[in-house]
Motif scaffolding. Structure first.
Motif, PDB file in Angstrom:
ATOM      1  N   GLU A 256       8.240 -27.479   6.004  1.00 42.95           N
ATOM      2  CA  GLU A 256       7.453 -26.861   4.946  1.00 42.95           C
ATOM      3  C   GLU A 256       7.645 -25.348   4.988  1.00 42.95           C
ATOM      4  O   GLU A 256       8.188 -24.808   5.956  1.00 42.95           O
ATOM      5  N   THR A 257       7.203 -24.670   3.938  1.00 44.97           N
ATOM      6  CA  THR A 257       7.324 -23.213   3.879  1.00 44.97           C
ATOM      7  C   THR A 257       5.970 -22.572   3.636  1.00 44.97           C
ATOM      8  O   THR A 257       5.059 -23.179   3.070  1.00 44.97           O
TER       9      THR A 257
ATOM     10  N   VAL B 175       4.500 -18.350   2.805  1.00 43.85           N
ATOM     11  CA  VAL B 175       4.908 -16.967   2.545  1.00 43.85           C
ATOM     12  C   VAL B 175       3.745 -16.028   2.852  1.00 43.85           C
ATOM     13  O   VAL B 175       2.629 -16.219   2.348  1.00 43.85           O
TER      14      VAL B 175
ATOM     15  N   ASP C 170      12.882 -20.904  10.437  1.00 44.30           N
ATOM     16  CA  ASP C 170      13.508 -19.834   9.671  1.00 44.30           C
ATOM     17  C   ASP C 170      12.413 -18.871   9.216  1.00 44.30           C
ATOM     18  O   ASP C 170      11.293 -19.293   8.919  1.00 44.30           O
TER      19      ASP C 170
ATOM     20  N   ARG D 229       9.157 -15.397   4.075  1.00 43.52           N
ATOM     21  CA  ARG D 229       9.074 -16.838   3.861  1.00 43.52           C
ATOM     22  C   ARG D 229       9.344 -17.539   5.188  1.00 43.52           C
ATOM     23  O   ARG D 229      10.419 -17.408   5.760  1.00 43.52           O
ATOM     24  N   VAL D 230       8.338 -18.253   5.667  1.00 43.75           N
ATOM     25  CA  VAL D 230       8.413 -18.939   6.956  1.00 43.75           C
ATOM     26  C   VAL D 230       8.639 -20.428   6.717  1.00 43.75           C
ATOM     27  O   VAL D 230       7.852 -21.073   6.020  1.00 43.75           O
ATOM     28  N   THR D 231       9.711 -20.956   7.274  1.00 38.90           N
ATOM     29  CA  THR D 231       9.951 -22.397   7.247  1.00 38.90           C
ATOM     30  C   THR D 231       9.545 -22.948   8.597  1.00 38.90           C
ATOM     31  O   THR D 231       9.959 -22.421   9.641  1.00 38.90           O
TER      32      THR D 231
ATOM     33  N   TYR E 133       0.036 -25.227   9.503  1.00 36.17           N
ATOM     34  CA  TYR E 133      -0.138 -24.088   8.611  1.00 36.17           C
ATOM     35  C   TYR E 133      -1.312 -23.230   9.073  1.00 36.17           C
ATOM     36  O   TYR E 133      -1.238 -21.994   9.071  1.00 36.17           O
TER      37      TYR E 133
ATOM     38  N   ALA F 158       2.223 -22.116  -0.969  1.00 36.86           N
ATOM     39  CA  ALA F 158       3.276 -22.935  -1.548  1.00 36.86           C
ATOM     40  C   ALA F 158       2.713 -24.059  -2.406  1.00 36.86           C
ATOM     41  O   ALA F 158       3.442 -24.637  -3.222  1.00 36.86           O
TER      42      ALA F 158
END
Length: 231
Positions: free
Chosen positions: A44-45, A47, A68, A98-100, A108, A143
């Motif tokens: 998941e991402t 931001v 990432d 942006r954090v994956t 989260y 997101a």
């Protein structure tokens, strides 16, 4: 941030400045309500914006479960997502990351806790440290609706608990696109650990992560793959 020719500092100076700033962070309580982990969704991402993206990226690149962390811009249009344009403070963009992440390894809510604890001062309005302007605002770009609810509830929880001496001014801005920043901004902390701005403002954040969240800290950062120019 001040982007100029770096003056190299000694290792002792780096350590000294980091130690002086290390007590400024704090561990805030975890969210009372976290996002539901759905294994079917896979990675998941999330931001986050919190001042200069060099430091925010550097923090999340050292978090276990993050695969990432890309510096970029969010809040404005694609056409204005450029460093020189965003720097005018008129585009609606904020320097963001942006954090994956793998939700089976870190939630989260845990990312939010780290964000508020060590990545920024959420009581500063439209600034962080030496940087001023709406492009340096404290903002969460969810997101999806679940992230928006968790983030908004968490801000309310922290304010109600008086986790900080002043009210949190972090905003939650859903429905905004993220645009990756220029290559020279990626991995900036990892590649320039003696750059004065990094030493003074950002290395302490990584040290705080290591000190306050030792189980979540990874020594080797996960770096953004930068395409090499073709010959």
């Amino acid at each position: 941030m001040f982007f100029s020719t770096a003056i190299l500092l000694s290792a002792a100076a780096v350590f000294s400045v980091s130690r002086l700033s290390a007590e400024e962070a704090r561990v805030v309580p975890p969210p009372a309500v976290d996002a539901v982990v759905d294994q079917k969704r896979g990675l998941e991402t999330a931001v986050f914006a919190g001042g200069c993206f060099w430091g925010v990226q550097g923090v999340f690149q050292h978090v276990r479960g993050v695969t990432d962390a890309v510096s970029g811009y969010a809040g404005g249009s694609e056409g204005t997502a450029k460093y020189t344009t965003v720097g005018t403070g008129t585009t609606g963009h904020a320097e963001s990351v942006r954090v994956t992440f793998d939700p089976s390894k870190i939630s989260y809510g845990r990312l939010l806790q780290i964000y508020f604890s060590v990545a920024l001062d959420p009581t500063e309005l439209n600034r962080q440290g030496p940087d001023n302007g709406t492009q340096y605002r404290s903002t969460i770009f969810p997101a999806n609706s679940e992230q928006a609810k968790v983030a908004s509830a968490y801000i309310g929880q922290l304010n109600a608990a008086h986790a900080f001496s002043k009210p949190i001014v972090t905003t939650v801005e859903p429905g905004r696109s993220f645009y990756a920043a220029e290559d020279y901004h990626q991995n900036f902390l990892a590649l320039n650990p003696r750059y004065p701005y990094i030493v003074i403002n950002d290395l302490p954040k990584v040290e705080n992560l290591k000190r306050l969240f030792p189980k979540d800290f990874r020594a080797d950062p996960v770096l953004v793959a930068i395409a090499k120019p073709s010959n």
